[in-house]
Design a protein around this motif. Structure first.
Motif, PDB file in Angstrom:
ATOM      1  N   GLN A  91     -13.770  -3.385  -6.374  1.00 36.71           N
ATOM      2  CA  GLN A  91     -14.102  -2.879  -7.700  1.00 36.71           C
ATOM      3  C   GLN A  91     -12.862  -2.887  -8.588  1.00 36.71           C
ATOM      4  N   PRO A  92     -13.021  -3.231  -9.885  1.00 37.06           N
ATOM      5  CA  PRO A  92     -11.867  -3.274 -10.792  1.00 37.06           C
ATOM      6  C   PRO A  92     -11.038  -1.999 -10.725  1.00 37.06           C
ATOM      7  N   LEU A  93      -9.735  -2.178 -10.795  1.00 37.65           N
ATOM      8  CA  LEU A  93      -8.789  -1.079 -10.632  1.00 37.65           C
ATOM      9  C   LEU A  93      -7.780  -1.140 -11.768  1.00 37.65           C
ATOM     10  N   SER A  94      -7.408   0.002 -12.293  1.00 43.84           N
ATOM     11  CA  SER A  94      -6.414   0.062 -13.363  1.00 43.84           C
ATOM     12  C   SER A  94      -5.005  -0.021 -12.783  1.00 43.84           C
ATOM     13  N   PHE A  95      -4.145  -0.804 -13.446  1.00 42.72           N
ATOM     14  CA  PHE A  95      -2.749  -0.946 -13.041  1.00 42.72           C
ATOM     15  C   PHE A  95      -1.835  -0.551 -14.192  1.00 42.72           C
ATOM     16  N   GLN A  96      -0.717   0.061 -13.860  1.00 38.41           N
ATOM     17  CA  GLN A  96       0.327   0.306 -14.843  1.00 38.41           C
ATOM     18  C   GLN A  96       1.365  -0.794 -14.726  1.00 38.41           C
ATOM     19  N   PHE A  97       1.875  -1.250 -15.873  1.00 40.02           N
ATOM     20  CA  PHE A  97       2.932  -2.256 -15.871  1.00 40.02           C
ATOM     21  C   PHE A  97       4.274  -1.591 -15.590  1.00 40.02           C
ATOM     22  N   PHE A  98       5.016  -2.186 -14.670  1.00 42.19           N
ATOM     23  CA  PHE A  98       6.361  -1.678 -14.386  1.00 42.19           C
ATOM     24  C   PHE A  98       7.173  -2.792 -13.739  1.00 42.19           C
ATOM     25  N   SER A  99       8.383  -3.003 -14.226  1.00 37.31           N
ATOM     26  CA  SER A  99       9.262  -4.040 -13.680  1.00 37.31           C
ATOM     27  C   SER A  99      10.181  -3.422 -12.632  1.00 37.31           C
ATOM     28  N   PHE A 100      10.233  -4.029 -11.458  1.00 41.76           N
ATOM     29  CA  PHE A 100      11.103  -3.560 -10.386  1.00 41.76           C
ATOM     30  C   PHE A 100      11.604  -4.770  -9.609  1.00 41.76           C
ATOM     31  N   TRP A 127       0.859  -1.184   0.000  1.00 39.44           N
ATOM     32  CA  TRP A 127       0.000   0.000   0.000  1.00 39.44           C
ATOM     33  C   TRP A 127       0.896   1.235   0.000  1.00 39.44           C
ATOM     34  N   ASP A 128       0.704   2.129  -0.981  1.00 34.59           N
ATOM     35  CA  ASP A 128       1.659   3.226  -1.123  1.00 34.59           C
ATOM     36  C   ASP A 128       0.989   4.514  -1.587  1.00 34.59           C
ATOM     37  N   THR A 129       0.847   5.466  -0.669  1.00 34.34           N
ATOM     38  CA  THR A 129       0.337   6.786  -1.049  1.00 34.34           C
ATOM     39  C   THR A 129       1.355   7.545  -1.894  1.00 34.34           C
ATOM     40  N   GLY A 130       2.594   7.060  -1.929  1.00 37.47           N
ATOM     41  CA  GLY A 130       3.635   7.707  -2.715  1.00 37.47           C
ATOM     42  C   GLY A 130       3.717   7.227  -4.148  1.00 37.47           C
ATOM     43  N   ALA A 131       2.745   6.435  -4.611  1.00 36.58           N
ATOM     44  CA  ALA A 131       2.701   5.984  -6.008  1.00 36.58           C
ATOM     45  C   ALA A 131       1.557   6.697  -6.716  1.00 36.58           C
ATOM     46  N   THR A 132       1.847   7.315  -7.855  1.00 34.22           N
ATOM     47  CA  THR A 132       0.836   8.093  -8.565  1.00 34.22           C
ATOM     48  C   THR A 132      -0.227   7.233  -9.220  1.00 34.22           C
ATOM     49  N   HIS A 133      -0.006   5.923  -9.272  1.00 32.42           N
ATOM     50  CA  HIS A 133      -0.977   4.992  -9.837  1.00 32.42           C
ATOM     51  C   HIS A 133      -0.666   3.612  -9.266  1.00 32.42           C
ATOM     52  N   PRO A 162      10.525  -3.499  -3.591  1.00 32.94           N
ATOM     53  CA  PRO A 162      10.508  -4.520  -2.550  1.00 32.94           C
ATOM     54  C   PRO A 162      10.010  -5.863  -3.088  1.00 32.94           C
ATOM     55  N   PRO A 163      10.067  -6.930  -2.284  1.00 37.42           N
ATOM     56  CA  PRO A 163       9.666  -8.261  -2.751  1.00 37.42           C
ATOM     57  C   PRO A 163       8.148  -8.439  -2.774  1.00 37.42           C
ATOM     58  N   VAL A 164       7.482  -7.644  -3.603  1.00 38.33           N
ATOM     59  CA  VAL A 164       6.037  -7.737  -3.794  1.00 38.33           C
ATOM     60  C   VAL A 164       5.766  -7.770  -5.292  1.00 38.33           C
ATOM     61  N   ASP A 165       4.504  -7.989  -5.646  1.00 39.61           N
ATOM     62  CA  ASP A 165       4.133  -8.048  -7.060  1.00 39.61           C
ATOM     63  C   ASP A 165       3.632  -6.717  -7.598  1.00 39.61           C
ATOM     64  N   GLY A 166       3.187  -5.848  -6.696  1.00 44.87           N
ATOM     65  CA  GLY A 166       2.657  -4.579  -7.166  1.00 44.87           C
ATOM     66  C   GLY A 166       2.405  -3.610  -6.033  1.00 44.87           C
ATOM     67  N   TYR A 167       1.943  -2.435  -6.422  1.00 45.24           N
ATOM     68  CA  TYR A 167       1.634  -1.357  -5.485  1.00 45.24           C
ATOM     69  C   TYR A 167       0.158  -0.986  -5.610  1.00 45.24           C
TER      70      TYR A 167
END
Length: 288
Positions: A248-257, A201-207, A260-265
């Motif tokens: 509810q469905p949520l839009s995700f942007q693809f980004f490889s990192f 969970w990250d308030t510092g991610a724009t998407h 941290p050891p997670v799948d997404g933000y």
């Protein structure tokens, strides 16, 4: 991909936990602390709160995915003249550039009606070509985890409650989601279109963000519509679950990192949709 997302991932992964065992982050100026409400300013999809150091006021980014309690730009530190502890922290950004941030202590720091003493923090350092939207600094989860928290983008407010206070009733409307907490931040398990994933969970991610490799099988079997979404670097999965509960469905942007050891933000678009209550004491989130 927005450079802001790059910068926000930097704050979440590389300014993460610092071993400070036995050293409190701050001390309360007054022993009995009740609920404090602070105004939020939303800029470039990111929340900011105002801090006061002596006569000086500054807006800093509220960074739930950032491990430090507080970071401040050297220009602000020059103005406020903190005490330096002699400790430093070396880290590298995602481009391999190395920085060494000094630890400091502020004699007092005020957030609305909350007065804090001996507040420890680190310099807010970054490359000029890899800068975050708010260059003043950040207030991260090492600070937020000391409280019960309400983040409310719609009403533009942040509430801080005593840490053990019960934040919602058992019959409260909404979705309750458990989480784990480590040096990277608040992490919940879920699924995207049937693929098991872990989110920060990250308030510092724009998407909201997802690694393409984490949902590779689903993308390989998706329809042509999803293929077009992949080409545009965005994907709205047919289903999103957090802790087994439909969201509810949520839009995700693809980004490889890598870290941290997670799948997404879970970023700005989920915080803009819900009031987010975070009970750090009981390790639960309520979405309303």
């Amino acid at each position: 991909m927005s450079k802001y997302i790059h910068a926000c991932i930097l704050s979440a992964t590389l300014l993460c936990s610092i071993s400070c065992a036995g050293r409190p982050l701050f001390k309360y100026a007054h022993p009995h602390v009740s609920m404090v409400e602070l105004p939020l300013r939303i800029r470039s999809h990111l929340p900011e709160v105002q801090i006061q150091i002596g006569p000086y006021k500054h807006w800093v980014m509220l960074d739930l995915g950032g491990g430090n309690g507080l970071t401040l730009h050297p220009s602000i530190l020059k103005q406020t003249k903190p005490s330096y502890t002699g400790r430093k922290r070396a880290y590298r950004n995602m481009k391999g550039q190395t920085f060494s941030a000094r630890e400091f202590t502020l004699s007092t720091l005020t957030l609305g009606g909350l007065s804090l003493r001996h507040f420890r923090g680190y310099e807010h350092l970054y490359a000029k070509n890899f800068a975050p939207p708010n260059k003043n600094g950040t207030l991260g989860h090492a600070f937020l985890r000391k409280f019960g928290v309400l983040i409310d983008y719609k009403k533009k407010r942040l509430r801080l409650y005593p840490p053990k206070q019960i934040l919602w009733k058992k019959d409260a409307k909404g979705v309750v989601i458990p989480f784990s907490l480590d040096g990277y931040g608040v992490i919940s398990r879920g699924s995207l279109a049937g693929e098991a994933v872990r989110f920060l969970w990250d308030t510092g991610a724009t998407h909201s963000i997802i690694k393409p490799t984490s949902v590779r099988r689903r993308l390989a079997t998706d329809s042509s519509k999803s293929s077009k979404q992949q080409h545009s670097h965005r994907w709205t999965p047919t289903s999103l679950k957090l802790a087994g509960q439909h969201i509810q469905p949520l839009s995700f942007q693809f980004f490889s990192f890598q870290l941290p050891p997670v799948d997404g933000y879970l970023g700005a678009n989920i915080f803009a949709r819900y009031r987010v209550w975070i009970d750090f004491h009981r390790r639960k989130i309520l979405l309303q």
